[in-house]
Motif scaffolding. Structure first.
Motif, PDB file in Angstrom:
ATOM      1  N   SER A  60       0.842  -1.201   0.000  1.00 34.51           N
ATOM      2  CA  SER A  60       0.000   0.000   0.000  1.00 34.51           C
ATOM      3  C   SER A  60       0.873   1.247   0.000  1.00 34.51           C
ATOM      4  O   SER A  60       2.044   1.218   0.393  1.00 34.51           O
ATOM      5  CB  SER A  60      -0.911   0.012   1.232  1.00 34.51           C
ATOM      6  OG  SER A  60      -0.147   0.176   2.417  1.00 34.51           O
ATOM      7  N   LEU A  62       0.646   3.739   1.963  1.00 36.51           N
ATOM      8  CA  LEU A  62       1.006   4.051   3.341  1.00 36.51           C
ATOM      9  C   LEU A  62       2.092   3.110   3.844  1.00 36.51           C
ATOM     10  O   LEU A  62       3.082   3.538   4.453  1.00 36.51           O
ATOM     11  CB  LEU A  62      -0.232   3.953   4.232  1.00 36.51           C
ATOM     12  CG  LEU A  62      -0.017   4.209   5.725  1.00 36.51           C
ATOM     13  CD1 LEU A  62       0.457   5.649   5.940  1.00 36.51           C
ATOM     14  CD2 LEU A  62      -1.299   3.957   6.509  1.00 36.51           C
ATOM     15  N   ARG A 121      -3.914  -3.908  -3.314  1.00 33.46           N
ATOM     16  CA  ARG A 121      -4.785  -3.027  -2.517  1.00 33.46           C
ATOM     17  C   ARG A 121      -3.968  -1.794  -2.105  1.00 33.46           C
ATOM     18  O   ARG A 121      -3.600  -1.647  -0.938  1.00 33.46           O
ATOM     19  CB  ARG A 121      -5.305  -3.765  -1.288  1.00 33.46           C
ATOM     20  CG  ARG A 121      -6.259  -4.889  -1.601  1.00 33.46           C
ATOM     21  CD  ARG A 121      -6.613  -5.698  -0.368  1.00 33.46           C
ATOM     22  NE  ARG A 121      -5.522  -6.578   0.027  1.00 33.46           N
ATOM     23  CZ  ARG A 121      -5.561  -7.414   1.070  1.00 33.46           C
ATOM     24  NH1 ARG A 121      -6.648  -7.459   1.837  1.00 33.46           N
ATOM     25  NH2 ARG A 121      -4.530  -8.193   1.349  1.00 33.46           N
ATOM     26  N   PHE A 123      -4.609   1.294  -1.524  1.00 33.87           N
ATOM     27  CA  PHE A 123      -5.162   2.303  -0.615  1.00 33.87           C
ATOM     28  C   PHE A 123      -5.453   1.737   0.778  1.00 33.87           C
ATOM     29  O   PHE A 123      -6.105   2.402   1.585  1.00 33.87           O
ATOM     30  CB  PHE A 123      -6.441   2.891  -1.217  1.00 33.87           C
ATOM     31  CG  PHE A 123      -6.230   3.525  -2.555  1.00 33.87           C
ATOM     32  CD1 PHE A 123      -5.556   4.734  -2.670  1.00 33.87           C
ATOM     33  CD2 PHE A 123      -6.677   2.910  -3.713  1.00 33.87           C
ATOM     34  CE1 PHE A 123      -5.356   5.322  -3.897  1.00 33.87           C
ATOM     35  CE2 PHE A 123      -6.479   3.491  -4.956  1.00 33.87           C
ATOM     36  CZ  PHE A 123      -5.812   4.702  -5.047  1.00 33.87           C
ATOM     37  N   TRP A 124      -4.992   0.506   1.043  1.00 34.51           N
ATOM     38  CA  TRP A 124      -5.145  -0.087   2.370  1.00 34.51           C
ATOM     39  C   TRP A 124      -4.484   0.831   3.410  1.00 34.51           C
ATOM     40  O   TRP A 124      -3.429   1.403   3.145  1.00 34.51           O
ATOM     41  CB  TRP A 124      -4.446  -1.454   2.382  1.00 34.51           C
ATOM     42  CG  TRP A 124      -4.692  -2.266   3.601  1.00 34.51           C
ATOM     43  CD1 TRP A 124      -5.598  -3.271   3.763  1.00 34.51           C
ATOM     44  CD2 TRP A 124      -4.001  -2.153   4.860  1.00 34.51           C
ATOM     45  NE1 TRP A 124      -5.515  -3.778   5.031  1.00 34.51           N
ATOM     46  CE2 TRP A 124      -4.549  -3.105   5.731  1.00 34.51           C
ATOM     47  CE3 TRP A 124      -2.981  -1.328   5.349  1.00 34.51           C
ATOM     48  CZ2 TRP A 124      -4.110  -3.269   7.035  1.00 34.51           C
ATOM     49  CZ3 TRP A 124      -2.551  -1.477   6.656  1.00 34.51           C
ATOM     50  CH2 TRP A 124      -3.118  -2.438   7.483  1.00 34.51           C
ATOM     51  N   PRO A 125      -5.070   1.029   4.597  1.00 36.37           N
ATOM     52  CA  PRO A 125      -6.291   0.422   5.136  1.00 36.37           C
ATOM     53  C   PRO A 125      -7.545   1.264   4.926  1.00 36.37           C
ATOM     54  O   PRO A 125      -8.611   0.919   5.426  1.00 36.37           O
ATOM     55  CB  PRO A 125      -5.958   0.336   6.619  1.00 36.37           C
ATOM     56  CG  PRO A 125      -5.157   1.580   6.878  1.00 36.37           C
ATOM     57  CD  PRO A 125      -4.344   1.805   5.628  1.00 36.37           C
ATOM     58  N   PHE A 126      -7.441   2.374   4.221  1.00 35.93           N
ATOM     59  CA  PHE A 126      -8.579   3.262   4.040  1.00 35.93           C
ATOM     60  C   PHE A 126      -9.590   2.682   3.051  1.00 35.93           C
ATOM     61  O   PHE A 126     -10.796   2.936   3.160  1.00 35.93           O
ATOM     62  CB  PHE A 126      -8.099   4.642   3.558  1.00 35.93           C
ATOM     63  CG  PHE A 126      -6.994   5.200   4.394  1.00 35.93           C
ATOM     64  CD1 PHE A 126      -7.240   5.662   5.679  1.00 35.93           C
ATOM     65  CD2 PHE A 126      -5.689   5.246   3.918  1.00 35.93           C
ATOM     66  CE1 PHE A 126      -6.220   6.170   6.460  1.00 35.93           C
ATOM     67  CE2 PHE A 126      -4.662   5.748   4.684  1.00 35.93           C
ATOM     68  CZ  PHE A 126      -4.922   6.210   5.966  1.00 35.93           C
ATOM     69  N   ASN A 127      -9.104   1.931   2.111  1.00 34.46           N
ATOM     70  CA  ASN A 127      -9.958   1.274   1.124  1.00 34.46           C
ATOM     71  C   ASN A 127      -9.308  -0.061   0.781  1.00 34.46           C
ATOM     72  O   ASN A 127      -8.203  -0.092   0.245  1.00 34.46           O
ATOM     73  CB  ASN A 127     -10.094   2.149  -0.130  1.00 34.46           C
ATOM     74  CG  ASN A 127     -10.913   1.483  -1.228  1.00 34.46           C
ATOM     75  OD1 ASN A 127     -11.453   0.401  -1.054  1.00 34.46           O
ATOM     76  ND2 ASN A 127     -11.010   2.137  -2.368  1.00 34.46           N
ATOM     77  N   GLU A 128      -9.975  -1.168   1.100  1.00 34.57           N
ATOM     78  CA  GLU A 128      -9.393  -2.496   0.903  1.00 34.57           C
ATOM     79  C   GLU A 128      -9.833  -3.133  -0.416  1.00 34.57           C
ATOM     80  O   GLU A 128      -9.697  -4.331  -0.610  1.00 34.57           O
ATOM     81  CB  GLU A 128      -9.746  -3.412   2.077  1.00 34.57           C
ATOM     82  CG  GLU A 128      -9.153  -2.935   3.388  1.00 34.57           C
ATOM     83  CD  GLU A 128      -9.173  -3.995   4.468  1.00 34.57           C
ATOM     84  OE1 GLU A 128      -8.996  -5.178   4.132  1.00 34.57           O
ATOM     85  OE2 GLU A 128      -9.376  -3.636   5.635  1.00 34.57           O
TER      86      GLU A 128
END
Length: 355
Positions: A60, A62, A121, A123-128
């Motif tokens: 991700s 992040l 994924r 955009f994890w953890p905001f969008n999985e």
């Protein structure tokens, strides 16, 4: 993608010119380009846990911040131990820049994994949500050929120059590495164009009189004009070969029609388990198969597999399949990936029953 492609991409990034700004740049880029796959350690937590966290946090935007910091810390430790052997007054290590390089290499890892049909994924953890481009097989020979050529060819010419007495100062291989990366982009461009043609061909026809609700095309090894088409209609799925060059659907007449499975209490119980939730969150065309166990076991085996990986000529194969074993009361007692099974500990069974 497989690890070699990631390592070679990082090395080519360094050779293409980034290594001119800082010492240890190529080493940092090469290591960071494969670093996100450290998530394989999740398999020690069991098949479901490993599957749930594969291509998750470390893949991700992040998570790459932490991965880049870890890589730079490793490179710094190496430099502290061997610094006297690699010091270059003209190009000292610039640690802030190396961190940015490590993050950039991590982005190439996400991009390469995005090109195949497993997905990422980012955009994890905001969008999985899983994202995939579906244009490149997990091993792409043309990409490997470009990357290897971009690193090997300069060494070959350096040997020739040395043999004839020619001298070349400074870092070598910039042009070849740059051309290699351009070659990778050209492979993506060709495959994306053919992928769109395959999708258009799948959407343009009926399947046993039924309109397609959703279509996908998945890549074959090496050949950019062969695709595995998956079509969803109201009552069934169709799997067939697609020739994008023509374009033509099912040119060999081997289309497979698979009715959609019924939603039974056994299937619902399996889907509510931890493994079932993880698998169905990832799968795009999931199929559930139920087998009743004879006495004395008295229970059910529920298998999950994804039609993304059931190519027309391998209809009986089940790549990346998984499943659970339920007792007669529909409580999970085991889980497995492929043919391997693992008995659930009592605490895990208790947790699954409470879900």
């Amino acid at each position: 993608m497989e690890p070699i492609t990631h390592f070679l991409t990082g090395a080519c990034l360094g050779r293409a010119g980034l290594n001119r700004k800082s010492a240890l740049a190529t080493a940092t880029l090469t290591l960071a380009a494969e670093a996100p796959d450290i998530d394989v350690v999740g398999r020690f937590g069991g098949p479901a846990f490993g599957f749930a966290h594969h291509r998750g946090f470390t893949h991700s935007f992040l998570g790459l911040i932490i991965m880049a910091a870890v890589v730079v810390a490793v490179i710094y430790g190496f430099w502290r131990l061997r610094g006297s052997e690699i010091k270059d007054p003209a190009r000292p290590p610039r640690w802030g820049l190396l961190f940015l390089y490590a993050y950039l290499a991590g982005l190439t890892h996400i991009l390469l994994d995005f090109t195949n049909n497993y997905g990422v994924r980012p955009f994890w953890p905001f969008n999985e949500r899983w994202y995939s481009w579906d244009i490149v097989f997990i091993v792409e020979p043309m990409i490997l050929l470009f990357l290897i050529g971009g690193l090997v060819v300069p060494s070959f010419f350096a040997l020739i120059n040395e043999e004839i007495g020619s001298r070349h100062r400074g870092l070598k291989g910039r042009l070849a590495a740059t051309l290699a990366l351009i070659g990778v982009a050209l492979v993506w461009t060709l495959r994306d164009f053919e992928h769109r043609r395959a999708l258009a061909a799948l959407e343009a026809r009926l399947y046993e009189g039924a309109q397609p609700l959703r279509v996908s095309a998945y890549p074959y090894w090496f050949n950019p004009f062969h695709w595995s088409g998956v079509v969803e209609t109201r009552d069934f799925f169709a799997i067939s070969l697609v020739e994008s060059l023509t374009p033509e659907v099912d040119p060999e007449g081997r289309m497979t029609i698979r009715p959609k499975p019924e939603e039974t209490l056994v299937a619902l119980a399996a889907k509510k388990t931890y493994l079932g939730r993880v698998y169905l969150d990832w799968a795009k065309y999931p199929i559930t198969e139920i087998e009743e166990l004879p006495s004395p076991q008295q229970g059910y085996i529920v298998r999950f597999f994804d039609l993304r990986y059931q190519y027309a000529e391998r209809a009986a194969s089940r790549p990346l399949s998984a499943g659970v074993v339920l007792d007669r009361q529909l409580h999970p007692v085991a889980e497995f990936f492929g043919s391997r099974s693992r008995q659930l500990p009592s605490s895990e069974t208790t947790q699954s029953r409470s879900d």
